[in-house]
Design a protein around this motif. Structure first.
Motif, PDB file in Angstrom:
ATOM      1  N   ASN A   6      -9.431   1.568  13.188  1.00 50.46           N
ATOM      2  CA  ASN A   6     -10.004   2.002  11.922  1.00 50.46           C
ATOM      3  C   ASN A   6     -10.361   0.728  11.139  1.00 50.46           C
ATOM      4  O   ASN A   6      -9.471  -0.053  10.814  1.00 50.46           O
ATOM      5  CB  ASN A   6      -8.962   2.835  11.177  1.00 50.46           C
ATOM      6  N   ASP A  24     -11.063   0.216   8.151  1.00 49.82           N
ATOM      7  CA  ASP A  24     -10.494   0.153   6.800  1.00 49.82           C
ATOM      8  C   ASP A  24      -9.181  -0.605   6.766  1.00 49.82           C
ATOM      9  O   ASP A  24      -8.920  -1.379   5.863  1.00 49.82           O
ATOM     10  CB  ASP A  24     -10.189   1.573   6.291  1.00 49.82           C
ATOM     11  N   ASN A  25      -8.335  -0.354   7.760  1.00 50.82           N
ATOM     12  CA  ASN A  25      -6.986  -0.920   7.698  1.00 50.82           C
ATOM     13  C   ASN A  25      -6.446  -1.379   9.061  1.00 50.82           C
ATOM     14  O   ASN A  25      -5.287  -1.767   9.156  1.00 50.82           O
ATOM     15  CB  ASN A  25      -6.011   0.086   7.053  1.00 50.82           C
ATOM     16  N   THR A  37      -5.717   0.290  11.680  1.00 51.87           N
ATOM     17  CA  THR A  37      -4.879   1.240  12.420  1.00 51.87           C
ATOM     18  C   THR A  37      -5.485   1.521  13.798  1.00 51.87           C
ATOM     19  O   THR A  37      -6.704   1.716  13.915  1.00 51.87           O
ATOM     20  CB  THR A  37      -4.805   2.584  11.653  1.00 51.87           C
TER      21      THR A  37
HETATM   22  C1  LIG Z   1      -5.746   3.845   7.390  1.00 54.52           C
HETATM   23  O1  LIG Z   1      -6.860   4.455   6.737  1.00 54.52           O
HETATM   24  C2  LIG Z   1      -7.047   5.836   7.042  1.00 54.52           C
HETATM   25  C3  LIG Z   1      -8.274   6.297   6.269  1.00 54.52           C
HETATM   26  O2  LIG Z   1      -9.408   5.545   6.618  1.00 54.52           O
HETATM   27  C4  LIG Z   1      -5.840   6.631   6.656  1.00 54.52           C
HETATM   28  O3  LIG Z   1      -6.000   7.981   7.055  1.00 54.52           O
HETATM   29  C5  LIG Z   1      -4.601   6.054   7.329  1.00 54.52           C
HETATM   30  O4  LIG Z   1      -3.451   6.727   6.870  1.00 54.52           O
HETATM   31  C6  LIG Z   1      -4.478   4.569   7.005  1.00 54.52           C
HETATM   32  N1  LIG Z   1      -3.335   4.027   7.743  1.00 54.52           N
HETATM   33  C7  LIG Z   1      -2.484   3.191   7.214  1.00 54.52           C
HETATM   34  C8  LIG Z   1      -1.373   2.739   8.107  1.00 54.52           C
HETATM   35  O5  LIG Z   1      -2.590   2.787   6.070  1.00 54.52           O
END
Ligand SMILES: *[C@@H]1O[C@H](CO)[C@@H](O)[C@H](O)[C@H]1NC(C)=O
Length: 402
Positions: free
Chosen positions: A61, A63-64, A66
């Motif tokens: 992902n 964004d972060n 993951t």
């Molecule tokens: C990473 O981002 C997604 C949304 O893009 C979110 O659903 C998920 O929980 C996040 N995971 C962490 C570990 O922050």
């Protein structure tokens, strides 16, 4: 180490005053395959970033960081595979085998074999995989059904394979015939109707406004050929002999100025007439990774020794817009978005503002940095996330576009 970091010390000396970009996230990839000379990274239509980690594919992902899924297959090996991603499938080509994985889940879609001596390139156009190599040109849909293939009996030498504007095109010569008979084949990807243009030795691998650059064989003539009709828009008989001494050259069709690059020289042409508009000689011995970006040519200059750097040239005037000396890998990996060009260097990257042609920031904390992808996230419309694959994992930095 497998990568060559050229002039890394130079970066340290020029970067004293530069900003250090913070790493947004790092995901360890548990890479026990650290000698891999090839890493690959790409962004997918479902929003994930796919990284090849030795014998594994990992979807992250952006964004972060993951991990969304990981996938492997006995034939998957980053060192000698080719990769591409459509809206629904990640395709791996190794030898004559193609392996497809579902981009959303990592599940195996299937495997197929292609004719020829091995896949050397896969490009995606109109959500079709165009697979090519020595003796191979084939088109597959995301479910790995075959849509087109050159006859396996043809025994052809294939080069210059491109796919754009709804067409697949490649130059080919049959083994038994003389090189004079090499020709251009244009395949309409909607109807699979083919147009043959005789006496073409090389062609560009992209188009501009439906035209590709070609080099005629019997008399050296550079031309612009319409993909729709197979006819010449213009021919330039004066310049093509200049290319005879180049070991290899690159064509870049463009609506600004179609260009031909060989060694360290750039030739630019008028889109309408084909007349040469300027020549540019790089202050380096070789030009690599040339890209056209908003009316400019931006390239990486390298040499056997000495510094490496990034150069910008105005395509309407040929004016030199600046040069930034910065280290690169022996095979440069760069990504551009907004004003930023980010070039990895084995330790991290340097970022160049391609409007100002100045080095603006860097990060040297990504060991083994060797591949990079730029992702625009809907959550952050004025910035770009650059994801960098290193030896220990993938790291992301978020950089403002302007
Ligand atoms: C990473 O981002 C997604 C949304 O893009 C979110 O659903 C998920 O929980 C996040 N995971 C962490 C570990 O922050």
């Amino acid at each position: 180490m497998w990568f060559v970091v050229v002039s890394a010390l130079l970066l340290a000396s020029v970067s004293v005053a530069l900003k250090v970009d913070p790493v947004e996230w790092t995901t360890g990839l548990d890479d026990n395959y650290q000698n891999s000379p090839t890493q690959w990274i790409a962004t997918s239509a479902v929003g994930s970033t796919i990284v090849v980690d030795g014998k594994k594919l990992v979807a992250l992902n952006p964004d972060n960081g993951t991990v969304l899924w990981t996938a492997t297959h006995k034939d998957l090996d980053a060192t000698n595979s080719r990769f591409a991603v459509s809206s629904s499938t990640v395709l791996v080509g190794r030898g004559t085998k193609l392996i497809g994985f579902d981009v959303a889940t990592g599940a195996l879609v299937g495997t197929v074999h292609v004719d020829g001596n091995g896949v050397s390139a896969i490009v995606v156009h109109q959500d079709l995989f165009v697979v090519s190599g020595d003796g191979t040109v084939a088109v597959f849909a995301s479910d790995l059904s075959e849509r087109y293939s050159i006859p396996s009996t043809r025994g052809s030498f294939i080069n210059s394979v491109g796919a754009s504007s709804g067409y697949l095109y490649f130059t080919s010569s049959d083994f038994e015939s003389s090189s004079d008979e090499s020709y251009l084949n244009i395949v309409d990807l909607a109807t699979f109707a083919e147009t043959r243009v005789n006496d073409v030795m090389q062609a560009s691998t992209t188009d501009a406004d439906g035209n590709i650059l070609v080099l005629q064989n019997s008399k050296p003539i550079l031309g612009y050929v319409s993909l729709a009709t197979g006819s010449y828009v213009w021919r330039n008989e004066k310049v093509a002999h200049e290319f005879e001494n180049f070991e290899k050259f690159v064509f870049i069709p463009s609506t600004d100025a179609p260009i031909v690059i060989g060694d360290n020289k750039v030739f630019a042409f008028d889109t309408q007439s084909g007349n040469e508009v300027f020549r540019h000689k790089a202050p380096f011995s070789t030009i690599v990774a040339p890209t056209i970006n908003e009316g400019r040519l931006v390239y990486v200059g390298t040499g056997q020794e000495g510094p490496t750097g990034v150069v910008a040239v105005d395509l309407s005037t040929g004016k030199d817009l600046g040069k930034v000396i910065t280290p690169t890998l022996s095979t440069p990996a760069v990504a551009m978005s907004g004003n930023n060009l980010v070039m990895v260097n084995g330790q991290g990257y340097s970022r160049i503002n391609i409007r100002k042609m100045e080095a603006e920031s860097y990060n040297l904390n990504i060991p083994g940095a060797s591949a990079i992808a730029a992702v625009r996230l809907a959550s952050n419309p004025s910035s770009t996330t650059f994801v960098i694959a290193g030896l220990l994992g993938a790291s992301a930095v978020v950089l403002r576009d302007v």
